[in-house]
Design an enzyme around this catalytic site. Structure first.
Site, PDB file in Angstrom:
ATOM      1  N   HIS A  16       0.840  -1.201   0.000  1.00  0.00           N
ATOM      2  CA  HIS A  16       0.000   0.000   0.000  1.00  0.00           C
ATOM      3  C   HIS A  16       0.867   1.239   0.000  1.00  0.00           C
ATOM      4  O   HIS A  16       2.080   1.198   0.200  1.00  0.00           O
ATOM      5  CB  HIS A  16      -0.983   0.000   1.183  1.00  0.00           C
ATOM      6  CG  HIS A  16      -0.381   0.284   2.521  1.00  0.00           C
ATOM      7  ND1 HIS A  16      -1.133   0.524   3.644  1.00  0.00           N
ATOM      8  CD2 HIS A  16       0.901   0.361   2.936  1.00  0.00           C
ATOM      9  CE1 HIS A  16      -0.351   0.743   4.675  1.00  0.00           C
ATOM     10  NE2 HIS A  16       0.900   0.646   4.280  1.00  0.00           N
ATOM     11  N   CYS A  35       5.272   5.032   5.359  1.00  0.00           N
ATOM     12  CA  CYS A  35       4.106   4.446   4.689  1.00  0.00           C
ATOM     13  C   CYS A  35       3.628   5.309   3.519  1.00  0.00           C
ATOM     14  O   CYS A  35       2.740   4.900   2.785  1.00  0.00           O
ATOM     15  CB  CYS A  35       2.972   4.200   5.682  1.00  0.00           C
ATOM     16  SG  CYS A  35       3.114   2.618   6.540  1.00  0.00           S
ATOM     17  N   HIS A  41       4.982  -0.051  -0.460  1.00  0.00           N
ATOM     18  CA  HIS A  41       5.783  -0.991   0.338  1.00  0.00           C
ATOM     19  C   HIS A  41       4.822  -2.035   0.852  1.00  0.00           C
ATOM     20  O   HIS A  41       3.601  -1.838   0.821  1.00  0.00           O
ATOM     21  CB  HIS A  41       6.460  -0.258   1.507  1.00  0.00           C
ATOM     22  CG  HIS A  41       5.445   0.329   2.428  1.00  0.00           C
ATOM     23  ND1 HIS A  41       4.829   1.526   2.159  1.00  0.00           N
ATOM     24  CD2 HIS A  41       4.858  -0.167   3.538  1.00  0.00           C
ATOM     25  CE1 HIS A  41       3.931   1.762   3.094  1.00  0.00           C
ATOM     26  NE2 HIS A  41       3.909   0.747   3.938  1.00  0.00           N
ATOM     27  N   HIS A  43       3.330  -5.135   3.639  1.00  0.00           N
ATOM     28  CA  HIS A  43       3.167  -5.561   5.030  1.00  0.00           C
ATOM     29  C   HIS A  43       2.723  -7.012   5.056  1.00  0.00           C
ATOM     30  O   HIS A  43       2.019  -7.471   4.151  1.00  0.00           O
ATOM     31  CB  HIS A  43       2.082  -4.745   5.739  1.00  0.00           C
ATOM     32  CG  HIS A  43       2.477  -3.343   6.040  1.00  0.00           C
ATOM     33  ND1 HIS A  43       3.316  -3.003   7.067  1.00  0.00           N
ATOM     34  CD2 HIS A  43       2.141  -2.173   5.437  1.00  0.00           C
ATOM     35  CE1 HIS A  43       3.472  -1.688   7.095  1.00  0.00           C
ATOM     36  NE2 HIS A  43       2.774  -1.157   6.106  1.00  0.00           N
ATOM     37  N   ASP A  81      -4.952 -10.600  -0.839  1.00  0.00           N
ATOM     38  CA  ASP A  81      -3.647 -11.251  -0.653  1.00  0.00           C
ATOM     39  C   ASP A  81      -2.783 -11.071  -1.901  1.00  0.00           C
ATOM     40  O   ASP A  81      -3.234 -11.352  -3.016  1.00  0.00           O
ATOM     41  CB  ASP A  81      -3.837 -12.731  -0.333  1.00  0.00           C
ATOM     42  CG  ASP A  81      -2.548 -13.397   0.133  1.00  0.00           C
ATOM     43  OD1 ASP A  81      -1.709 -12.703   0.752  1.00  0.00           O
ATOM     44  OD2 ASP A  81      -2.384 -14.604  -0.118  1.00  0.00           O
ATOM     45  N   HIS A  82      -1.555 -10.603  -1.687  1.00  0.00           N
ATOM     46  CA  HIS A  82      -0.609 -10.329  -2.787  1.00  0.00           C
ATOM     47  C   HIS A  82      -1.138  -9.268  -3.753  1.00  0.00           C
ATOM     48  O   HIS A  82      -0.867  -9.316  -4.954  1.00  0.00           O
ATOM     49  CB  HIS A  82      -0.213 -11.620  -3.517  1.00  0.00           C
ATOM     50  CG  HIS A  82       0.694 -12.482  -2.694  1.00  0.00           C
ATOM     51  ND1 HIS A  82       0.233 -13.222  -1.628  1.00  0.00           N
ATOM     52  CD2 HIS A  82       2.027 -12.688  -2.746  1.00  0.00           C
ATOM     53  CE1 HIS A  82       1.251 -13.856  -1.081  1.00  0.00           C
ATOM     54  NE2 HIS A  82       2.354 -13.548  -1.732  1.00  0.00           N
ATOM     55  N   GLU A 126      -1.137  -4.725  11.395  1.00  0.00           N
ATOM     56  CA  GLU A 126      -0.227  -4.304  10.328  1.00  0.00           C
ATOM     57  C   GLU A 126       1.195  -4.756  10.643  1.00  0.00           C
ATOM     58  O   GLU A 126       1.966  -5.103   9.749  1.00  0.00           O
ATOM     59  CB  GLU A 126      -0.277  -2.784  10.153  1.00  0.00           C
ATOM     60  CG  GLU A 126       0.470  -2.320   8.920  1.00  0.00           C
ATOM     61  CD  GLU A 126       0.336  -0.827   8.695  1.00  0.00           C
ATOM     62  OE1 GLU A 126      -0.527  -0.444   7.888  1.00  0.00           O
ATOM     63  OE2 GLU A 126       1.071  -0.051   9.337  1.00  0.00           O
TER      64      GLU A 126
HETATM   65 NI    NI Z   1       2.555   0.798   5.525  1.00  0.00          NI
END
Ligand code: NI
Length: 137
Positions: A16, A35, A41, A43, A81-82, A126
């Site tokens: 995100h 972020c 990037h 998580h 997911d992914h 997160e």
């Molecule tokens: Ni983040």
């Protein structure tokens, strides 16, 4: 009989970028820190559902956790997911993908499918140390 809280946890990986499109990269960095990295990037998230209800007198279940596992997969995990939460996920379009907003979106995706007991809370982790809980209020 009393109220019992049943939990199911699952993992997903997603990327995100937290940012306000109206602000400069510098201002976004001030607010969202790392972020806000313009190219995003990733998580390793966890989602945790809690379903509350009275156990069925015959089965002893509030809800069969196999059903919860499937609902969670179909309504949420398969979609995130992914994926990049900013661009790949229909129900996150136009939403800044903070942990808070992911929890609210997950609730909206999942709550209507829980027909035994009631969805009580959705937690999104997160990181190991940072997580939020939404209760549909
Ligand atoms: Ni983040």
């Amino acid at each position: 009989m009393g109220r019992v809280y049943v939990y199911r946890r699952a993992h997903f990986s997603a990327s995100h970028r937290l940012f306000d499109p109206q602000l400069s990269d510098e201002k976004n960095f001030e607010i969202f820190g790392g972020c806000s990295n313009p190219n995003g990037h990733g998580h390793n998230y966890y989602i945790e559902l809690c379903i509350a209800g009275e156990p069925d007198p015959k089965t002893g279940y509030v809800i069969d956790l196999k059903k919860v596992k499937n609902i969670l997969r179909v309504q949420f995990l398969d979609k995130v997911d992914h994926k990049n939460l900013n661009v790949d996920v229909d129900f996150m379009k136009g939403i800044n993908p903070t942990t808070e907003n992911i929890a609210i979106a997950a609730w909206r995706q999942i709550a209507p499918s829980i027909n035994e007991g009631k969805l009580y809370s959705v937690r999104i982790y997160e990181t190991e140390k940072n997580f939020v809980e939404y209760r549909g209020e």
